[in-house]
Design a protein around this motif. Structure first.
Motif, PDB file in Angstrom:
ATOM      1  N   GLY A   8      -5.148  -9.122  -5.384  1.00 42.15           N
ATOM      2  CA  GLY A   8      -5.894  -7.769  -6.154  1.00 42.15           C
ATOM      3  C   GLY A   8      -7.422  -7.014  -5.659  1.00 42.15           C
ATOM      4  N   ALA A   9      -7.557  -8.177  -5.026  1.00 39.11           N
ATOM      5  CA  ALA A   9      -9.275  -7.431  -4.414  1.00 39.11           C
ATOM      6  C   ALA A   9      -9.065  -6.662  -3.553  1.00 39.11           C
ATOM      7  N   CYS A  10      -8.196  -5.966  -3.446  1.00 38.99           N
ATOM      8  CA  CYS A  10      -7.619  -4.808  -2.399  1.00 38.99           C
ATOM      9  C   CYS A  10      -7.545  -3.751  -3.484  1.00 38.99           C
ATOM     10  N   ASN A  11      -6.831  -4.000  -4.678  1.00 36.88           N
ATOM     11  CA  ASN A  11      -6.323  -2.293  -5.404  1.00 36.88           C
ATOM     12  C   ASN A  11      -8.142  -2.639  -6.044  1.00 36.88           C
ATOM     13  N   SER A  12      -9.234  -3.745  -6.153  1.00 35.18           N
ATOM     14  CA  SER A  12      -9.893  -3.376  -7.057  1.00 35.18           C
ATOM     15  C   SER A  12     -10.716  -2.443  -6.761  1.00 35.18           C
ATOM     16  N   VAL A  13     -10.932  -2.523  -5.196  1.00 34.21           N
ATOM     17  CA  VAL A  13     -12.296  -2.063  -4.136  1.00 34.21           C
ATOM     18  C   VAL A  13     -11.457  -0.301  -3.655  1.00 34.21           C
ATOM     19  N   CYS A  14     -10.152   0.116  -3.677  1.00 37.12           N
ATOM     20  CA  CYS A  14      -9.297   1.313  -3.599  1.00 37.12           C
ATOM     21  C   CYS A  14      -9.735   2.448  -4.383  1.00 37.12           C
ATOM     22  N   ILE A  19       0.857  -1.103   0.336  1.00 32.81           N
ATOM     23  CA  ILE A  19      -0.278  -0.343  -0.386  1.00 32.81           C
ATOM     24  C   ILE A  19       0.813   0.981  -0.572  1.00 32.81           C
ATOM     25  N   HIS A  20       0.662   1.549  -1.052  1.00 30.45           N
ATOM     26  CA  HIS A  20       1.482   3.079  -1.212  1.00 30.45           C
ATOM     27  C   HIS A  20       1.035   4.327  -0.568  1.00 30.45           C
ATOM     28  N   ASP A  21       1.822   5.559  -0.270  1.00 33.87           N
ATOM     29  CA  ASP A  21       1.447   6.798   0.167  1.00 33.87           C
ATOM     30  C   ASP A  21       0.075   7.616   0.337  1.00 33.87           C
ATOM     31  N   ALA A  22      -0.213   6.845  -1.610  1.00 36.15           N
ATOM     32  CA  ALA A  22      -1.692   8.021  -1.422  1.00 36.15           C
ATOM     33  C   ALA A  22      -2.848   7.187  -0.581  1.00 36.15           C
ATOM     34  N   CYS A  23      -2.325   5.994   0.217  1.00 38.26           N
ATOM     35  CA  CYS A  23      -3.555   5.685   1.118  1.00 38.26           C
ATOM     36  C   CYS A  23      -4.243   6.565   2.081  1.00 38.26           C
ATOM     37  N   ILE A  24      -5.295   6.777   1.903  1.00 40.21           N
ATOM     38  CA  ILE A  24      -6.638   7.786   2.698  1.00 40.21           C
ATOM     39  C   ILE A  24      -7.081   7.481   4.456  1.00 40.21           C
ATOM     40  N   SER A  25      -6.775   5.894   3.950  1.00 41.93           N
ATOM     41  CA  SER A  25      -6.793   4.880   5.546  1.00 41.93           C
ATOM     42  C   SER A  25      -7.894   5.103   5.255  1.00 41.93           C
ATOM     43  N   CYS A  26      -9.334   4.830   3.913  1.00 39.87           N
ATOM     44  CA  CYS A  26     -10.564   4.596   3.932  1.00 39.87           C
ATOM     45  C   CYS A  26     -11.547   3.713   4.548  1.00 39.87           C
ATOM     46  N   GLY A  27     -10.109   2.371   4.413  1.00 42.19           N
ATOM     47  CA  GLY A  27     -10.090   0.756   5.627  1.00 42.19           C
ATOM     48  C   GLY A  27     -11.312  -0.212   4.325  1.00 42.19           C
ATOM     49  N   ALA A  28     -11.253   0.556   3.113  1.00 41.38           N
ATOM     50  CA  ALA A  28     -12.250  -0.519   2.229  1.00 41.38           C
ATOM     51  C   ALA A  28     -11.596  -1.225   2.156  1.00 41.38           C
ATOM     52  N   CYS A  29     -10.031  -2.011   1.770  1.00 43.00           N
ATOM     53  CA  CYS A  29      -9.694  -2.926   0.992  1.00 43.00           C
ATOM     54  C   CYS A  29      -9.400  -4.176   2.477  1.00 43.00           C
ATOM     55  N   GLU A  30      -9.884  -3.664   3.152  1.00 46.69           N
ATOM     56  CA  GLU A  30      -9.363  -4.792   5.209  1.00 46.69           C
ATOM     57  C   GLU A  30     -10.586  -5.503   4.635  1.00 46.69           C
ATOM     58  N   PRO A  31     -11.270  -5.286   4.703  1.00 49.27           N
ATOM     59  CA  PRO A  31     -12.860  -5.980   4.436  1.00 49.27           C
ATOM     60  C   PRO A  31     -12.499  -7.091   3.774  1.00 49.27           C
ATOM     61  N   GLU A  32     -12.024  -6.567   2.157  1.00 49.35           N
ATOM     62  CA  GLU A  32     -12.083  -7.535   0.865  1.00 49.35           C
ATOM     63  C   GLU A  32     -10.913  -8.644   1.046  1.00 49.35           C
ATOM     64  N   CYS A  33     -10.082  -8.284   1.981  1.00 54.59           N
ATOM     65  CA  CYS A  33      -8.961  -9.424   1.528  1.00 54.59           C
ATOM     66  C   CYS A  33      -9.310 -10.894   2.150  1.00 54.59           C
TER      67      CYS A  33
END
Length: 56
Positions: A42-48, A5-19
């Motif tokens: 790639g599930a995390c990337n698809s929802v970020c 997860i690169h620095d562009a992350c806004i800590s929205c949390g969308a990725c966590e439950p998708e993993c």
């Protein structure tokens, strides 16, 4: 190649439950991926909304 997860992350949390292997967790300033567990699905990337998870 595991995702990171690169620095562009806004800590929205969308990725966590998708993993499917629960390798994503909240870090100090952004979410982090445990590369030793990541199955590169790639599930995390698809929802970020900012495309922060990327293959290393």
């Amino acid at each position: 190649m595991a995702y990171f997860i690169h620095d562009a992350c806004i800590s929205c949390g969308a990725c966590e439950p998708e993993c499917p292997v629960s390798c994503i967790s909240a870090g100090d300033e952004k979410y982090v991926i445990d590369a030793s567990i990541c199955i590169e699905c790639g599930a995390c990337n698809s929802v970020c909304p900012v495309d922060a998870p990327q293959p290393e």
